[in-house]
Design a protein around this motif. Structure first.
Motif, PDB file in Angstrom:
ATOM      1  N   LYS A   6      22.533  -8.594  20.365  1.00 49.04           N
ATOM      2  CA  LYS A   6      23.021  -7.716  21.441  1.00 49.04           C
ATOM      3  C   LYS A   6      23.520  -6.401  20.872  1.00 49.04           C
ATOM      4  O   LYS A   6      23.235  -5.324  21.405  1.00 49.04           O
ATOM      5  CB  LYS A   6      24.133  -8.410  22.217  1.00 49.04           C
ATOM      6  N   GLU A   7      24.274  -6.486  19.790  1.00 51.89           N
ATOM      7  CA  GLU A   7      24.821  -5.285  19.164  1.00 51.89           C
ATOM      8  C   GLU A   7      23.696  -4.355  18.709  1.00 51.89           C
ATOM      9  O   GLU A   7      23.761  -3.143  18.900  1.00 51.89           O
ATOM     10  CB  GLU A   7      25.705  -5.673  17.975  1.00 51.89           C
ATOM     11  N   TYR A   8      22.639  -4.940  18.134  1.00 49.46           N
ATOM     12  CA  TYR A   8      21.508  -4.138  17.681  1.00 49.46           C
ATOM     13  C   TYR A   8      20.861  -3.421  18.866  1.00 49.46           C
ATOM     14  O   TYR A   8      20.641  -2.200  18.821  1.00 49.46           O
ATOM     15  CB  TYR A   8      20.471  -4.991  16.954  1.00 49.46           C
ATOM     16  N   TYR A   9      20.519  -4.174  19.899  1.00 42.23           N
ATOM     17  CA  TYR A   9      19.819  -3.584  21.048  1.00 42.23           C
ATOM     18  C   TYR A   9      20.658  -2.538  21.757  1.00 42.23           C
ATOM     19  O   TYR A   9      20.150  -1.497  22.177  1.00 42.23           O
ATOM     20  CB  TYR A   9      19.371  -4.675  22.026  1.00 42.23           C
ATOM     21  N   PHE A  10      21.946  -2.776  21.910  1.00 45.36           N
ATOM     22  CA  PHE A  10      22.806  -1.813  22.597  1.00 45.36           C
ATOM     23  C   PHE A  10      23.066  -0.569  21.753  1.00 45.36           C
ATOM     24  O   PHE A  10      23.439   0.480  22.292  1.00 45.36           O
ATOM     25  CB  PHE A  10      24.116  -2.466  23.020  1.00 45.36           C
ATOM     26  N   SER A  11      22.866  -0.654  20.446  1.00 43.68           N
ATOM     27  CA  SER A  11      23.076   0.505  19.590  1.00 43.68           C
ATOM     28  C   SER A  11      21.836   1.393  19.485  1.00 43.68           C
ATOM     29  O   SER A  11      21.906   2.501  18.962  1.00 43.68           O
ATOM     30  CB  SER A  11      23.501   0.057  18.185  1.00 43.68           C
ATOM     31  N   CYS A  12      20.702   0.920  19.986  1.00 43.96           N
ATOM     32  CA  CYS A  12      19.461   1.701  19.924  1.00 43.96           C
ATOM     33  C   CYS A  12      19.530   2.863  20.904  1.00 43.96           C
ATOM     34  O   CYS A  12      20.104   2.740  21.995  1.00 43.96           O
ATOM     35  CB  CYS A  12      18.266   0.818  20.261  1.00 43.96           C
ATOM     36  N   PRO A  13      18.909   3.999  20.543  1.00 50.29           N
ATOM     37  CA  PRO A  13      18.965   5.168  21.422  1.00 50.29           C
ATOM     38  C   PRO A  13      18.193   4.993  22.738  1.00 50.29           C
ATOM     39  O   PRO A  13      18.491   5.659  23.722  1.00 50.29           O
ATOM     40  CB  PRO A  13      18.352   6.289  20.591  1.00 50.29           C
ATOM     41  N   GLY A  14      17.212   4.124  22.777  1.00 48.10           N
ATOM     42  CA  GLY A  14      16.433   3.939  24.008  1.00 48.10           C
ATOM     43  C   GLY A  14      15.340   2.916  23.803  1.00 48.10           C
ATOM     44  O   GLY A  14      15.234   2.289  22.743  1.00 48.10           O
ATOM     45  N   LEU A  15      14.509   2.783  24.809  1.00 52.93           N
ATOM     46  CA  LEU A  15      13.393   1.844  24.766  1.00 52.93           C
ATOM     47  C   LEU A  15      12.178   2.511  25.383  1.00 52.93           C
ATOM     48  O   LEU A  15      12.261   3.080  26.481  1.00 52.93           O
ATOM     49  CB  LEU A  15      13.741   0.562  25.542  1.00 52.93           C
ATOM     50  N   ALA A  16      11.069   2.467  24.667  1.00 49.88           N
ATOM     51  CA  ALA A  16       9.798   2.973  25.192  1.00 49.88           C
ATOM     52  C   ALA A  16       8.781   1.840  25.094  1.00 49.88           C
ATOM     53  O   ALA A  16       8.689   1.169  24.071  1.00 49.88           O
ATOM     54  CB  ALA A  16       9.327   4.180  24.398  1.00 49.88           C
ATOM     55  N   ILE A  17       8.046   1.631  26.182  1.00 50.33           N
ATOM     56  CA  ILE A  17       7.066   0.549  26.239  1.00 50.33           C
ATOM     57  C   ILE A  17       5.753   1.094  26.791  1.00 50.33           C
ATOM     58  O   ILE A  17       5.752   1.876  27.743  1.00 50.33           O
ATOM     59  CB  ILE A  17       7.544  -0.598  27.160  1.00 50.33           C
TER      60      ILE A  17
END
Length: 104
Positions: A6-17
């Motif tokens: 969770k910490e990793y994903y919430f620290s990411c600047p965004g998500l592109a798919i």
């Protein structure tokens, strides 16, 4: 999901798919930088999807052809048995080993 994940994903600047959905194929790529994929990258993903679709279609065609070939072998064996049965004149003909059965 673990707290670490969770910490990793919430620290990411965004998500592109980017996603390709075809008749029998679903393919996607994602990044966590938040930078959208370019048209060239999307075209490459689409080409991969189409190749997977074509491969799957070919695989199914081969399975169908193998099943038809097997069915033809069985029909031929049955026809040989029918022919031998029709050629028999009495029960003594049953002991002749000339009738071959289909091997698995």
């Amino acid at each position: 999901m673990s707290d670490e994940a969770k910490e990793y994903y919430f620290s990411c600047p965004g998500l592109a798919i980017s996603t390709v959905l075809l008749e029998n194929v679903g393919l996607y790529i994602e990044n966590f930088s938040g930078v959208p994929y370019s048209d060239e990258e999307n075209a490459t993903l689409m080409r991969f999807g189409k190749v997977f679709q074509q491969t799957f279609t070919r695989f199914n065609d081969l399975k169908r052809a193998e099943a038809q070939a097997r069915e033809a072998q069985i029909e031929a064996a049955l026809e040989r048995v029918r022919s031998k049965a029709m050629a028999m004149y009495n029960t003594n003909d049953l002991s002749k080993p000339s009738v071959r059965f289909l091997k698995n």
